[in-house]
Design a protein around this motif. Sequence first.
Motif, PDB file in Angstrom:
ATOM      1  N   LEU A 505     -14.760   2.302   0.447  1.00 46.00           N
ATOM      2  CA  LEU A 505     -13.353   2.143   0.808  1.00 46.00           C
ATOM      3  C   LEU A 505     -12.637   1.528  -0.387  1.00 46.00           C
ATOM      4  CD1 LEU A 505     -13.417   0.797   4.508  1.00 46.00           C
ATOM      5  CD2 LEU A 505     -12.938   3.115   3.711  1.00 46.00           C
ATOM      6  N   ALA A 506     -11.932   2.375  -1.160  1.00 45.77           N
ATOM      7  CA  ALA A 506     -11.205   1.903  -2.348  1.00 45.77           C
ATOM      8  C   ALA A 506      -9.799   1.500  -1.950  1.00 45.77           C
ATOM      9  CB  ALA A 506     -11.173   3.000  -3.409  1.00 45.77           C
ATOM     10  N   MET A 507      -9.327   0.372  -2.484  1.00 40.84           N
ATOM     11  CA  MET A 507      -8.002  -0.162  -2.177  1.00 40.84           C
ATOM     12  C   MET A 507      -7.187  -0.305  -3.448  1.00 40.84           C
ATOM     13  SD  MET A 507      -9.043  -3.197   0.512  1.00 40.84           S
ATOM     14  CE  MET A 507     -10.267  -2.918   1.786  1.00 40.84           C
ATOM     15  N   ALA A 508      -5.890  -0.123  -3.268  1.00 43.22           N
ATOM     16  CA  ALA A 508      -4.946  -0.280  -4.386  1.00 43.22           C
ATOM     17  C   ALA A 508      -3.629  -0.809  -3.838  1.00 43.22           C
ATOM     18  CB  ALA A 508      -4.744   1.042  -5.106  1.00 43.22           C
ATOM     19  N   ILE A 509      -2.933  -1.615  -4.631  1.00 44.47           N
ATOM     20  CA  ILE A 509      -1.655  -2.200  -4.234  1.00 44.47           C
ATOM     21  C   ILE A 509      -0.559  -1.609  -5.113  1.00 44.47           C
ATOM     22  CG2 ILE A 509      -0.309  -4.330  -4.062  1.00 44.47           C
ATOM     23  CD1 ILE A 509      -2.874  -5.833  -3.535  1.00 44.47           C
ATOM     24  N   GLU A 510       0.528  -1.164  -4.439  1.00 45.65           N
ATOM     25  CA  GLU A 510       1.669  -0.578  -5.148  1.00 45.65           C
ATOM     26  C   GLU A 510       2.925  -1.328  -4.761  1.00 45.65           C
ATOM     27  OE1 GLU A 510       1.753   3.437  -3.914  1.00 45.65           O
ATOM     28  OE2 GLU A 510      -0.204   3.978  -4.773  1.00 45.65           O
ATOM     29  N   GLU A 511       3.931  -1.239  -5.628  1.00 45.21           N
ATOM     30  CA  GLU A 511       5.241  -1.824  -5.359  1.00 45.21           C
ATOM     31  C   GLU A 511       6.196  -0.703  -4.986  1.00 45.21           C
ATOM     32  OE1 GLU A 511       6.655  -4.126  -8.572  1.00 45.21           O
ATOM     33  OE2 GLU A 511       4.950  -5.535  -8.577  1.00 45.21           O
ATOM     34  N   ALA A 512       6.977  -0.915  -3.913  1.00 48.70           N
ATOM     35  CA  ALA A 512       7.969   0.062  -3.472  1.00 48.70           C
ATOM     36  C   ALA A 512       9.243  -0.689  -3.117  1.00 48.70           C
ATOM     37  CB  ALA A 512       7.452   0.879  -2.292  1.00 48.70           C
ATOM     38  N   GLY A 513      10.017  -1.087  -4.128  1.00 43.63           N
ATOM     39  CA  GLY A 513      11.239  -1.840  -3.900  1.00 43.63           C
ATOM     40  C   GLY A 513      10.922  -3.215  -3.359  1.00 43.63           C
ATOM     41  N   GLU A 514      11.433  -3.529  -2.191  1.00 38.47           N
ATOM     42  CA  GLU A 514      11.216  -4.819  -1.569  1.00 38.47           C
ATOM     43  C   GLU A 514       9.979  -4.817  -0.666  1.00 38.47           C
ATOM     44  OE1 GLU A 514      14.715  -5.938   0.502  1.00 38.47           O
ATOM     45  OE2 GLU A 514      15.884  -6.303  -1.336  1.00 38.47           O
ATOM     46  N   ARG A 515       9.121  -3.861  -0.882  1.00 37.57           N
ATOM     47  CA  ARG A 515       7.899  -3.776  -0.073  1.00 37.57           C
ATOM     48  C   ARG A 515       6.686  -3.697  -0.983  1.00 37.57           C
ATOM     49  NH1 ARG A 515       8.045  -2.806   5.268  1.00 37.57           N
ATOM     50  NH2 ARG A 515      10.084  -2.509   6.242  1.00 37.57           N
ATOM     51  N   ARG A 516       5.545  -4.094  -0.392  1.00 39.99           N
ATOM     52  CA  ARG A 516       4.280  -3.962  -1.077  1.00 39.99           C
ATOM     53  C   ARG A 516       3.393  -3.074  -0.194  1.00 39.99           C
ATOM     54  NH1 ARG A 516       7.317  -5.362  -4.117  1.00 39.99           N
ATOM     55  NH2 ARG A 516       7.356  -7.262  -5.420  1.00 39.99           N
ATOM     56  N   VAL A 517       2.783  -2.052  -0.821  1.00 36.28           N
ATOM     57  CA  VAL A 517       2.023  -1.054  -0.075  1.00 36.28           C
ATOM     58  C   VAL A 517       0.567  -1.142  -0.497  1.00 36.28           C
ATOM     59  CG1 VAL A 517       1.752   1.388   0.461  1.00 36.28           C
ATOM     60  CG2 VAL A 517       4.045   0.424   0.078  1.00 36.28           C
ATOM     61  N   LEU A 518      -0.310  -1.321   0.511  1.00 33.89           N
ATOM     62  CA  LEU A 518      -1.759  -1.296   0.283  1.00 33.89           C
ATOM     63  C   LEU A 518      -2.278   0.081   0.692  1.00 33.89           C
ATOM     64  CD1 LEU A 518      -4.481  -2.704  -0.361  1.00 33.89           C
ATOM     65  CD2 LEU A 518      -4.597  -3.310   2.086  1.00 33.89           C
ATOM     66  N   THR A 519      -2.938   0.754  -0.265  1.00 36.67           N
ATOM     67  CA  THR A 519      -3.500   2.074  -0.009  1.00 36.67           C
ATOM     68  C   THR A 519      -5.008   1.961   0.123  1.00 36.67           C
ATOM     69  OG1 THR A 519      -1.720   3.087  -1.288  1.00 36.67           O
ATOM     70  CG2 THR A 519      -3.670   4.431  -0.863  1.00 36.67           C
ATOM     71  N   ILE A 520      -5.560   2.543   1.225  1.00 37.58           N
ATOM     72  CA  ILE A 520      -7.005   2.536   1.499  1.00 37.58           C
ATOM     73  C   ILE A 520      -7.459   3.977   1.665  1.00 37.58           C
ATOM     74  CG2 ILE A 520      -8.851   1.602   2.947  1.00 37.58           C
ATOM     75  CD1 ILE A 520      -6.877  -0.468   3.998  1.00 37.58           C
ATOM     76  N   THR A 521      -8.520   4.348   0.961  1.00 39.53           N
ATOM     77  CA  THR A 521      -9.015   5.723   1.085  1.00 39.53           C
ATOM     78  C   THR A 521      -9.456   5.985   2.518  1.00 39.53           C
ATOM     79  OG1 THR A 521     -11.194   4.976   0.405  1.00 39.53           O
ATOM     80  CG2 THR A 521      -9.755   5.861  -1.314  1.00 39.53           C
ATOM     81  N   ARG A 522      -9.159   7.176   2.987  1.00 45.13           N
ATOM     82  CA  ARG A 522      -9.479   7.543   4.372  1.00 45.13           C
ATOM     83  C   ARG A 522     -10.970   7.872   4.478  1.00 45.13           C
ATOM     84  NH1 ARG A 522      -5.905  10.200   8.459  1.00 45.13           N
ATOM     85  NH2 ARG A 522      -7.279  10.885  10.154  1.00 45.13           N
ATOM     86  N   PRO A 523     -11.705   7.220   5.394  1.00 43.65           N
ATOM     87  CA  PRO A 523     -13.132   7.509   5.532  1.00 43.65           C
ATOM     88  C   PRO A 523     -13.352   8.894   6.117  1.00 43.65           C
ATOM     89  CG  PRO A 523     -12.429   5.964   7.211  1.00 43.65           C
ATOM     90  CD  PRO A 523     -11.264   6.132   6.292  1.00 43.65           C
ATOM     91  N   ALA A 524     -14.526   9.459   5.829  1.00 47.85           N
ATOM     92  CA  ALA A 524     -14.812  10.826   6.253  1.00 47.85           C
ATOM     93  C   ALA A 524     -14.948  10.941   7.762  1.00 47.85           C
ATOM     94  CB  ALA A 524     -16.093  11.315   5.566  1.00 47.85           C
TER      95      ALA A 524
END
Length: 594
Positions: A505-524
Amino acid sequence: MRFDDTLDTVLAADLSTPLGRQSVYRQLVDLIGRRRVPAAARAIETLEAIAPAVPLAHRTAAARGLAFAQPPFELVRLFARDTLAVAAPVLRTATLEPGEWQRLLGELAPPARAILRHRRDLGSEVERALAAFGSTDFVLADDRVGGADAVVPSPAPVVLDPPMAEPLEAEPVTPPPVRAVPSVPSTFASLGSVALTLPVVAEAVRRAEIQPAPPPAEPVPDGPFRIADVVARIDAFRDARERARPHANDGPPPAGEARMRFETDAEGVVRWADGTGRAALIGLSLRLAGGGAMARVDGVAAGAFRQRARFRDARLRIDGNGPAAGDWLMSAMPAFDPASGRFTGYQGTARRPHPGELAAPAAPAAPAPDALRQLVHELRTPTNAIIGFSEMISLQMLGPVADVYRDRAGAIHRHARDLLGAIDDLDLAAKIESDALTLRPEAVSLRAVLGSVAHDLAPLAELRGAAIALPERDAAVEGDRHAIERLFGRLIATLLAATTRGETLAMAIEEAGERRVLTITRPAGLPDRVEAGGEVSEEEDAAFAALPLGTGFALRLADNLAHELGGEIGFGDAAIRVSLPAAGGGTGRAATNS
């Protein structure tokens, strides 16, 4: 190997008090009479010793409780030696071998043998043994005051040759003295006045003039009681209430109301019917819910058939477009052969339901959030106690504990922790539902929260053979730290349960204006139909549920928590995106007081 020490436990009870003797007497009679323990000599000797100190009402109740219980010979012999009120219930229903009956007959008093003479199931050998006592069992005792006025002659004892190995000696009976009847005076007297001069008639008249005192009410026995007595009283109460309750099928049917009559065989199949829908009823089986191709009956009739009981207003559905098509209500009574008592089938009727009888029941209302929170509180208290006691055993706080018990205490501790987590989830869901969730916004480090969650879920990841890759960069979000930890804890645990061996499960954090988005790979293993609301089917939920309350509940809880924190969860084809307000953005929800 298991040892039954029930008899030893009962015999070790205190016999110094009246209540203790009554309790031991009832328990020994019940255990031996129902053959739960053997009729050991020490148990029978204990019963013989304490029986004189047990009130007659208690001994009589114990004897009645053995009806059709098939007590052993030793217990039947003990009751047969007691008074007639105690011996009669056992002698009427006891089942013994012919040799045992022959051994017992010589010890019985004439009134007790008279009870056996009325039985027709003892066999020819026992009946011949009873006949060997001759007329000695039929002599009437002289119980009048003084005894000298007896005028009922008794025949001389007649002893028959018994067909037994050991001949039985007839009990000697001394005939009562006979007083000569005074001669009738020569003057005219009516037949009634002459009859009154006979002592027997005079005594009968005297007794008839004396009103007998009502028998004393049987005292309620103190001490323990049997569950069977309580169940019998409950069944009697329900039966009386059912008989007194008016039913829709009682009484003649209204004019013009459609009705059918039917009869079934012993297998529950309708063999005869009369009325509008007779063709659809013929061949219908009450034994199985569902029925045939044209008619279907619900499980009420099937359940009653298994118990050979009556039923009322069972649902019947007849398909087609004929005059009998539609809904019916069936009621029937079981029939039994008068000679053999064998079940022969059902006889009943079917009628059209009255308006409102087939209205669909209202869906059960969901429990109120306050009631659910009260339930959660009641569950949390014993669960915490279980956790505390298991920790005491594991840590050997009260003394040395074997390794096997420490392992079991550790397993109890883990399971209780999982259960406590489910209880906390229920409490959180109830607070969200009632808008009583307390949120204290603050700046929270996403990477620190994710690191704590990954540490807690390390055993689950190892079990699944998967791994969690934390994001390289960090970001601060605005929200309640505890709620954010619960959000990612439930979400990542559910995703871990859907991973395959070797998956990450790989995670990454992105910035989207006034929000913070955590992305998690979808398990099979995550179902394709999972949407933002966390809806999954029951089969999919049972296949990879990670929490005691199920995958669907965990995903819905995470989605509701995200909305409470001012964010949202999106389920894409390749990743799951969790969006939360950035720290200092001012978009977070204000605190809510519970």
